[in-house]
Design a protein around this motif. Structure first.
Motif, PDB file in Angstrom:
ATOM      1  N   ARG A  17       5.307   5.239  16.565  1.00 44.41           N
ATOM      2  CA  ARG A  17       5.447   3.777  16.832  1.00 44.41           C
ATOM      3  C   ARG A  17       6.357   3.718  17.912  1.00 44.41           C
ATOM      4  NH1 ARG A  17       4.499   2.415  10.890  1.00 44.41           N
ATOM      5  NH2 ARG A  17       6.717   3.229  10.207  1.00 44.41           N
ATOM      6  N   ASP A  31      -5.263   2.361  13.892  1.00 39.21           N
ATOM      7  CA  ASP A  31      -4.773   3.295  12.793  1.00 39.21           C
ATOM      8  C   ASP A  31      -5.649   3.058  11.298  1.00 39.21           C
ATOM      9  OD1 ASP A  31      -2.943   4.887  11.377  1.00 39.21           O
ATOM     10  OD2 ASP A  31      -1.654   3.417  11.084  1.00 39.21           O
ATOM     11  N   GLN A  53       0.857  -1.346  -0.098  1.00 45.22           N
ATOM     12  CA  GLN A  53      -0.126  -0.163  -0.004  1.00 45.22           C
ATOM     13  C   GLN A  53       0.801   1.274  -0.169  1.00 45.22           C
ATOM     14  OE1 GLN A  53      -2.749  -0.388   2.942  1.00 45.22           O
ATOM     15  NE2 GLN A  53      -2.891  -2.720   2.968  1.00 45.22           N
ATOM     16  N   PHE A  85       3.842  -0.971  14.296  1.00 46.04           N
ATOM     17  CA  PHE A  85       3.718  -0.807  15.838  1.00 46.04           C
ATOM     18  C   PHE A  85       3.792  -2.098  16.579  1.00 46.04           C
ATOM     19  CE2 PHE A  85       1.079   2.882  14.301  1.00 46.04           C
ATOM     20  CZ  PHE A  85       1.307   3.612  15.292  1.00 46.04           C
ATOM     21  N   GLN A  96       4.445   7.179  10.469  1.00 41.20           N
ATOM     22  CA  GLN A  96       4.082   6.736  11.947  1.00 41.20           C
ATOM     23  C   GLN A  96       5.500   6.255  12.740  1.00 41.20           C
ATOM     24  OE1 GLN A  96       1.427   7.107  13.399  1.00 41.20           O
ATOM     25  NE2 GLN A  96      -0.541   6.326  12.400  1.00 41.20           N
ATOM     26  N   ALA A 141      -8.509 -10.435   9.708  1.00 46.12           N
ATOM     27  CA  ALA A 141      -9.756 -10.231  10.237  1.00 46.12           C
ATOM     28  C   ALA A 141     -10.401  -8.732  10.150  1.00 46.12           C
ATOM     29  CB  ALA A 141      -9.945 -10.745  11.826  1.00 46.12           C
ATOM     30  N   ASP A 142     -11.491  -8.752  10.115  1.00 45.16           N
ATOM     31  CA  ASP A 142     -12.109  -7.072  10.345  1.00 45.16           C
ATOM     32  C   ASP A 142     -11.842  -6.553  11.410  1.00 45.16           C
ATOM     33  OD1 ASP A 142     -14.184  -5.106   9.226  1.00 45.16           O
ATOM     34  OD2 ASP A 142     -14.696  -5.584  10.911  1.00 45.16           O
ATOM     35  N   ALA A 143     -11.297  -5.619  11.620  1.00 43.15           N
ATOM     36  CA  ALA A 143     -11.048  -4.982  12.834  1.00 43.15           C
ATOM     37  C   ALA A 143     -12.042  -4.684  13.927  1.00 43.15           C
ATOM     38  CB  ALA A 143     -10.153  -3.566  12.893  1.00 43.15           C
ATOM     39  N   PHE A 173      -5.504  -2.737  12.311  1.00 40.00           N
ATOM     40  CA  PHE A 173      -5.169  -2.175  10.901  1.00 40.00           C
ATOM     41  C   PHE A 173      -3.440  -2.121  11.155  1.00 40.00           C
ATOM     42  CE2 PHE A 173      -8.993  -0.145  12.621  1.00 40.00           C
ATOM     43  CZ  PHE A 173      -9.807  -0.533  11.499  1.00 40.00           C
ATOM     44  N   CYS A 174      -2.902  -3.501  11.212  1.00 38.35           N
ATOM     45  CA  CYS A 174      -1.600  -3.525  11.616  1.00 38.35           C
ATOM     46  C   CYS A 174      -0.693  -3.388  10.119  1.00 38.35           C
ATOM     47  CB  CYS A 174      -1.102  -4.711  12.208  1.00 38.35           C
ATOM     48  SG  CYS A 174      -1.523  -6.040  11.379  1.00 38.35           S
ATOM     49  N   TYR A 175      -1.337  -3.375   9.199  1.00 41.25           N
ATOM     50  CA  TYR A 175      -0.572  -3.440   7.713  1.00 41.25           C
ATOM     51  C   TYR A 175       0.819  -4.361   8.048  1.00 41.25           C
ATOM     52  CZ  TYR A 175       1.822  -2.071   3.434  1.00 41.25           C
ATOM     53  OH  TYR A 175       2.583  -2.059   2.267  1.00 41.25           O
ATOM     54  N   PRO A 179      -7.371   3.086   7.696  1.00 42.92           N
ATOM     55  CA  PRO A 179      -7.113   3.694   6.325  1.00 42.92           C
ATOM     56  C   PRO A 179      -7.991   5.003   6.644  1.00 42.92           C
ATOM     57  CG  PRO A 179      -8.426   1.811   6.126  1.00 42.92           C
ATOM     58  CD  PRO A 179      -8.288   1.752   7.585  1.00 42.92           C
ATOM     59  N   ASP A 231      -5.319  -7.325  10.735  1.00 47.13           N
ATOM     60  CA  ASP A 231      -5.755  -6.849   9.466  1.00 47.13           C
ATOM     61  C   ASP A 231      -6.401  -7.433   8.425  1.00 47.13           C
ATOM     62  OD1 ASP A 231      -3.743  -4.061   7.996  1.00 47.13           O
ATOM     63  OD2 ASP A 231      -4.965  -5.569   6.583  1.00 47.13           O
ATOM     64  N   SER A 232      -7.332  -6.795   7.832  1.00 43.26           N
ATOM     65  CA  SER A 232      -8.237  -7.786   6.806  1.00 43.26           C
ATOM     66  C   SER A 232      -7.529  -8.210   5.738  1.00 43.26           C
ATOM     67  CB  SER A 232      -9.364  -6.625   6.553  1.00 43.26           C
ATOM     68  OG  SER A 232      -9.176  -5.571   5.795  1.00 43.26           O
ATOM     69  N   SER A 233      -6.221  -7.899   5.380  1.00 43.93           N
ATOM     70  CA  SER A 233      -5.644  -8.069   4.128  1.00 43.93           C
ATOM     71  C   SER A 233      -4.536  -9.148   4.371  1.00 43.93           C
ATOM     72  CB  SER A 233      -4.959  -6.948   3.710  1.00 43.93           C
ATOM     73  OG  SER A 233      -3.661  -7.293   3.011  1.00 43.93           O
ATOM     74  N   PHE A 272       4.432   2.987   5.770  1.00 44.66           N
ATOM     75  CA  PHE A 272       3.598   3.877   6.578  1.00 44.66           C
ATOM     76  C   PHE A 272       4.779   4.609   7.400  1.00 44.66           C
ATOM     77  CE2 PHE A 272       0.101   1.622   4.948  1.00 44.66           C
ATOM     78  CZ  PHE A 272      -0.740   2.779   4.596  1.00 44.66           C
TER      79      PHE A 272
HETATM   80  N1  SAH Z   1      -0.551   1.104  11.198  1.00 47.71           N
HETATM   81  C1  SAH Z   1      -0.068   0.603  10.017  1.00 47.71           C
HETATM   82  C2  SAH Z   1      -0.821   1.206   8.732  1.00 47.71           C
HETATM   83  C3  SAH Z   1      -2.190   1.016   8.497  1.00 47.71           C
HETATM   84  S1  SAH Z   1      -2.935   1.222   6.956  1.00 47.71           S
HETATM   85  C4  SAH Z   1       1.478   0.876   9.960  1.00 47.71           C
HETATM   86  O1  SAH Z   1       1.748   1.425  10.791  1.00 47.71           O
HETATM   87  O2  SAH Z   1       2.125   0.448   8.945  1.00 47.71           O
HETATM   88  C5  SAH Z   1      -4.435   0.537   7.041  1.00 47.71           C
HETATM   89  C6  SAH Z   1      -4.544  -0.981   7.022  1.00 47.71           C
HETATM   90  O3  SAH Z   1      -5.972  -1.123   7.240  1.00 47.71           O
HETATM   91  C7  SAH Z   1      -4.270  -1.669   5.659  1.00 47.71           C
HETATM   92  O4  SAH Z   1      -3.152  -2.534   6.032  1.00 47.71           O
HETATM   93  C8  SAH Z   1      -5.554  -2.087   5.432  1.00 47.71           C
HETATM   94  O5  SAH Z   1      -5.584  -3.491   4.894  1.00 47.71           O
HETATM   95  C9  SAH Z   1      -6.347  -2.335   6.727  1.00 47.71           C
HETATM   96  N2  SAH Z   1      -7.565  -2.336   6.627  1.00 47.71           N
HETATM   97  C10 SAH Z   1      -8.808  -1.715   6.059  1.00 47.71           C
HETATM   98  N3  SAH Z   1      -9.884  -2.129   6.179  1.00 47.71           N
HETATM   99  C11 SAH Z   1      -9.789  -2.757   7.504  1.00 47.71           C
HETATM  100  C12 SAH Z   1     -10.591  -3.509   8.220  1.00 47.71           C
HETATM  101  N4  SAH Z   1     -12.078  -3.143   8.195  1.00 47.71           N
HETATM  102  N5  SAH Z   1     -10.273  -4.402   9.187  1.00 47.71           N
HETATM  103  C13 SAH Z   1      -9.032  -4.550   9.410  1.00 47.71           C
HETATM  104  N6  SAH Z   1      -8.006  -3.932   8.488  1.00 47.71           N
HETATM  105  C14 SAH Z   1      -8.547  -3.039   7.749  1.00 47.71           C
END
Ligand code: SAH
Length: 397
Positions: A215, A301, A203, A237, A211, A281-283, A231-233, A303, A253-255, A208
């Protein structure tokens, strides 16, 4: 130097005298008929006096200003600007060293190069254009980069697929402009932690960087704590929390691709680490299902919820709901690190959304820190929109 010309309406030169980096279409009285998107154009006030030179683009922001002096926008111009940006980074303590080889070199308007982002990741620079003008000049900017920083970088990856308003015909928005990035993926180091950075499929520009300091603050608060990184990407953190001595860290993270990067980064820094677990998983659902009081520290954190101003209300509702759920679940005496990277949501609106969340959760909440983006993401004082990252550290009783 035979640039296209734009003439301002009477009185509209005032914002330029304050060095505002844009000219809006409403300020323009007339322009050359054959002017095209991405052209370099000179701006004159109503009396015919030169005011600025920049990239023209049809739209509400009609000109992104590159210089307030009459000068040629050639490779030497870009070299001077890049060098100035680099000198500023050195002053911030961000030069390459054993602990650090990843930082933002150019942050658009904040470095007097509107529409351009350049991030350094070890020996690769990732370049992103947000305007047609920067896209057209990408080859020249790449040459300036490789000539100036030959001792640091050997590859330049251009990544503008999602940032250009449209792609000029037959042109590539994702490619190597120099080198091929081979073998560099695992080499980025931030505050002594190693991060694999996938600029090709990841992404943004791959990581990122914005941060970094936040962090580090988490590391300071992590000793003996149960930390949830939502939303750990790529696990930024999470790695800092682990180094800070967290008892356990859960990364969500959902991805699936993000989680595999996070796992890889934890492995690279801490080996097979029994203190870390990751979840695709969905956060919000993960929070909903988590046991109350399980986590001492939660990082939120997400998006950007509002990419545009029209989505503002929904975004604020989203922040409110998510923060309320996290506050409800956090252990008494715990900390919530909560962020918004939506440019359309300002500091006060975000704070108000978090305040509403505190009211909904019924918890007693105090603000310990107010966070923002780091120094390599400078904010042009005439362009407050450049301040996009907002964060709060809350102490929750
Ligand atoms: N904190 C991270 C950056 C987060 S970016 C860092 O320090 O690098 C946002 C992330 O949220 C992305 O990786 C994206 O895949 C994830 N995301 C988006 N929607 C989400 C959801 N509903 N549940 C969990 N993760 C999600």
């Amino acid at each position: 130097m035979n640039y296209k010309k734009i003439y301002l309406k009477k009185g509209k030169e005032a914002s330029l005298q304050r060095f505002h980096p844009w000219i809006f279409s409403g300020a323009v009285a007339k322009k050359d008929n054959d002017i095209q998107d991405g052209d370099i154009a000179e701006v004159y006030d109503c009396e015919g006096k030169f005011a600025a030179v920049g990239h023209y683009q049809q739209g509400s922001i009609m000109l992104r200003i590159l210089s307030f002096r009459k000068e040629e926008i050639n490779i030497d111009f870009f070299k001077r600007r890049l060098l100035k940006a680099y000198e500023a980074r050195k002053g911030m303590g961000l030069d390459y060293n054993d602990n650090q080889n990843c930082f933002r070199l150019v942050h658009g308007e904040g470095d007097f190069l509107p529409g351009l982002i350049i991030d350094f990741y070890a020996s690769t620079a990732v370049m992103q254009a947000h305007s047609v003008g920067m896209h057209i000049q990408r080859g020249m900017i790449c040459d300036a980069l490789t000539e100036l920083f030959a001792d640091k970088i050997d590859s330049v990856y251009y990544k503008s697929e999602n940032t250009l308003p449209y792609l000029p015909e037959d042109e590539e928005s994702e490619c190597y402009l120099a080198g091929n990035g081979a073998g560099h993926e695992a080499a980025a180091v931030e505050n002594g932690l190693k991060f694999a950075i996938d600029w090709e499929r990841g992404q943004k520009t791959g990581f990122f960087i914005d941060q970094r300091e936040n962090r580090k603050l988490l590391e300071h608060y992590s000793k003996g704590k149960n930390v949830l990184n939502l939303f750990c990407y790529s696990g930024g953190f999470s790695c800092y929390a682990l180094r800070g001595g967290a008892a356990l860290v859960h990364s969500v993270d959902s991805s699936a691709r993000a989680i595999s990067l996070a796992d890889k980064n934890v492995e690279a820094n801490f080996g097979g680490c029994p203190r870390h677990r990751s979840y695709v998983a969905d956060a919000f659902e993960f929070l909903q299902q988590s046991e109350k009081g399980m986590y001492d520290v939660i990082v939120l954190d997400p998006p950007a919820f509002a990419k545009r101003r029209s989505a503002l209300n929904n975004a604020l509702q989203g922040y409110k709901r998510l923060n309320a759920k996290a506050l409800e679940k956090i252990k008494p005496g715990g900390l919530l690190l909560t962020f918004s990277c939506s440019q359309a949501v300002d500091k006060n609106q975000f704070r108000l959304a978090v305040f509403s969340a505190a009211v909904i959760s019924g918890r007693k909440v105090r603000i310990l820190h107010q966070l923002t983006q780091p120094s390599d993401h400078p904010i042009n004082i005439c362009h407050p929109e450049g301040e996009y990252l907002k964060g709060l550290v809350l102490y929750v009783e």
